[in-house]
Design a protein around this motif. Structure first.
Motif, mmCIF file in Angstrom:
data_model
loop_
_atom_site.group_PDB
_atom_site.id
_atom_site.type_symbol
_atom_site.label_atom_id
_atom_site.label_comp_id
_atom_site.label_asym_id
_atom_site.label_seq_id
_atom_site.Cartn_x
_atom_site.Cartn_y
_atom_site.Cartn_z
ATOM 1 N N ARG A 110 1.586 6.802 -7.070
ATOM 2 C CA ARG A 110 0.757 7.785 -7.336
ATOM 3 C C ARG A 110 1.293 9.043 -7.438
ATOM 4 O O ARG A 110 0.567 9.913 -7.955
ATOM 5 C CB ARG A 110 -0.572 7.592 -6.399
ATOM 6 C CG ARG A 110 -1.211 6.348 -6.780
ATOM 7 C CD ARG A 110 -2.487 6.052 -5.681
ATOM 8 N NE ARG A 110 -2.945 4.666 -6.081
ATOM 9 C CZ ARG A 110 -4.004 4.091 -5.256
ATOM 10 N NH1 ARG A 110 -4.500 4.814 -4.215
ATOM 11 N NH2 ARG A 110 -4.368 2.915 -5.379
ATOM 12 N N GLU A 111 2.262 9.367 -6.196
ATOM 13 C CA GLU A 111 2.948 10.642 -6.087
ATOM 14 C C GLU A 111 4.205 10.674 -6.990
ATOM 15 O O GLU A 111 4.815 11.626 -6.888
ATOM 16 C CB GLU A 111 3.450 10.745 -4.526
ATOM 17 C CG GLU A 111 2.160 10.899 -3.809
ATOM 18 C CD GLU A 111 2.508 10.825 -2.276
ATOM 19 O OE1 GLU A 111 3.621 10.608 -1.796
ATOM 20 O OE2 GLU A 111 1.558 10.623 -1.369
ATOM 21 N N THR A 147 0.842 -1.252 0.103
ATOM 22 C CA THR A 147 -0.158 0.008 -0.026
ATOM 23 C C THR A 147 0.797 1.193 0.049
ATOM 24 O O THR A 147 0.572 2.191 -0.721
ATOM 25 C CB THR A 147 -1.030 0.029 1.255
ATOM 26 O OG1 THR A 147 -2.042 -1.181 1.091
ATOM 27 C CG2 THR A 147 -1.829 1.153 1.195
ATOM 28 N N ASP A 176 -1.137 0.865 -10.501
ATOM 29 C CA ASP A 176 -0.510 2.079 -10.241
ATOM 30 C C ASP A 176 1.068 1.856 -11.035
ATOM 31 O O ASP A 176 1.393 3.153 -11.414
ATOM 32 C CB ASP A 176 -0.226 2.078 -8.589
ATOM 33 C CG ASP A 176 -1.573 2.569 -8.133
ATOM 34 O OD1 ASP A 176 -2.119 3.492 -8.346
ATOM 35 O OD2 ASP A 176 -2.065 1.910 -7.083
ATOM 36 N N GLN A 232 2.142 1.614 -3.377
ATOM 37 C CA GLN A 232 1.114 2.347 -4.296
ATOM 38 C C GLN A 232 1.235 3.793 -4.183
ATOM 39 O O GLN A 232 1.005 4.635 -5.209
ATOM 40 C CB GLN A 232 -0.436 1.441 -3.965
ATOM 41 C CG GLN A 232 -0.416 0.191 -4.408
ATOM 42 C CD GLN A 232 -1.903 -0.330 -4.388
ATOM 43 O OE1 GLN A 232 -2.419 -0.489 -3.083
ATOM 44 N NE2 GLN A 232 -2.693 -0.452 -5.338
ATOM 45 N N GLN A 233 0.955 4.337 -2.801
ATOM 46 C CA GLN A 233 1.011 5.508 -2.559
ATOM 47 C C GLN A 233 2.146 6.434 -3.369
ATOM 48 O O GLN A 233 1.816 7.471 -3.784
ATOM 49 C CB GLN A 233 0.851 5.858 -1.333
ATOM 50 C CG GLN A 233 -0.415 5.499 -0.491
ATOM 51 C CD GLN A 233 -0.309 5.308 0.897
ATOM 52 O OE1 GLN A 233 0.662 5.609 1.789
ATOM 53 N NE2 GLN A 233 -1.343 5.269 1.740
#
Length: 276
Positions: free
Chosen positions: A76-77, A69, A170, A72-73
């Motif tokens: 995305r950034e 997770t 992602d 993934q974050q």
């Protein structure tokens, strides 16, 4: 800063952290509670190993979910270094998961059958933590949610994971933002090999201007390879302990595990190697 200035940690937020209740280490790790959770239902010595192995794996499933997770974050950034760091930490957890099967390596069919009846229809196939990881990998199957019809909170959480972007989604979205023509829309269906995705990864490996994305491809392949190793060790452990008998949770047992072990995770990262 001098040694005398170090403050004593405040562990009062930990359950069982009241003064005089064990050492600070025991309170922080909640050892009394942890060691109270192994309750064999038979007198067969091997059952304790089975329970401990199961619980260790569940804890590692939770740790992997945490790391994936975070990855993934970070993706995305557009923070590739942090994504790679989280994936790297996750591979160490995966290595421990794979080796966890060794705790059951010496269990004979007689030992397993001696306590198998005590857990009834319970099966690792029913693990919501494991299923969440499968969904994060893109191995999605909405039909499996029926197992949780009587556990609405768990079903809701898994439904969200089913409908949300997977870790691979992602990664592909990041490739798209870097100018590669690649589909990356989240789906509630299992990911299947896509020629456009394969072409995108081929460019990552062959275009010098995209070389900075190669570590991501290799980190994802590290994850995929360890998933396959875990499935293979699972298959071997079940084959050794119970042969081809049906699984306790109603699955087809060995045949289901064999099919899973043969299924590639992030398939384009494997198929692209055929033409490189």
């Amino acid at each position: 800063m001098g040694h005398d200035s170090v403050e004593t940690p405040n562990l009062s937020f930990v359950r069982g952290g009241e003064p005089g209740h064990g050492t600070p280490y025991a309170r922080y790790a909640r050892l009394s509670e942890l060691h109270s959770l192994q309750n064999p239902r038979s007198k067969v010595p091997a059952e304790l190993s089975f329970i401990v192995t199961t619980q260790v794996m569940e804890l590692l499933f939770g740790l992997l979910r945490h790391e994936w997770t975070l990855a993934q974050q970070a993706l995305r950034e557009d923070d590739l270094p942090q994504a790679l760091a989280a994936l790297r930490r996750g591979t160490h957890a995966q290595d421990v998961l794979v080796e966890s099967w060794g705790l059951l390596a010496t269990m004979t069919p007689q030992e397993f059958n001696a306590f198998r009846s005590v857990f009834g229809e319970a099966s690792g196939f029913q693990s919501s933590a494991f299923l969440h990881l499968e969904f994060l990998l893109g191995n999605k199957n909405a039909a499996l949610l029926r197992m949780y019809d009587e556990v609405p909170e768990t079903r809701a959480e898994l439904t969200e994971a089913l409908r949300s972007a997977s870790l691979y989604d992602d990664a592909l979205a990041l490739l798209a933002r870097r100018g590669l023509a690649v589909p990356h829309e989240p789906s509630d269906q299992r990911h299947r090999t896509d020629p456009a995705v394969e072409a995108a990864w081929r460019r990552v490996y062959t275009d010098p201007e995209l070389a900075s994305l190669q570590p991501l491809a290799e980190a994802l392949l590290d994850v995929a390879e360890r998933v396959t190793r875990w499935r293979q060790r699972h298959l071997a452990a079940v084959r050794r302990a119970m042969g081809a008998k049906p699984g306790s949770g109603g699955s087809s047992g060995l045949s289901w595990l064999r099919k899973a072990a043969e299924q590639d995770v992030f398939p384009e990262l494997w198929s692209v190697r055929d033409e490189m």
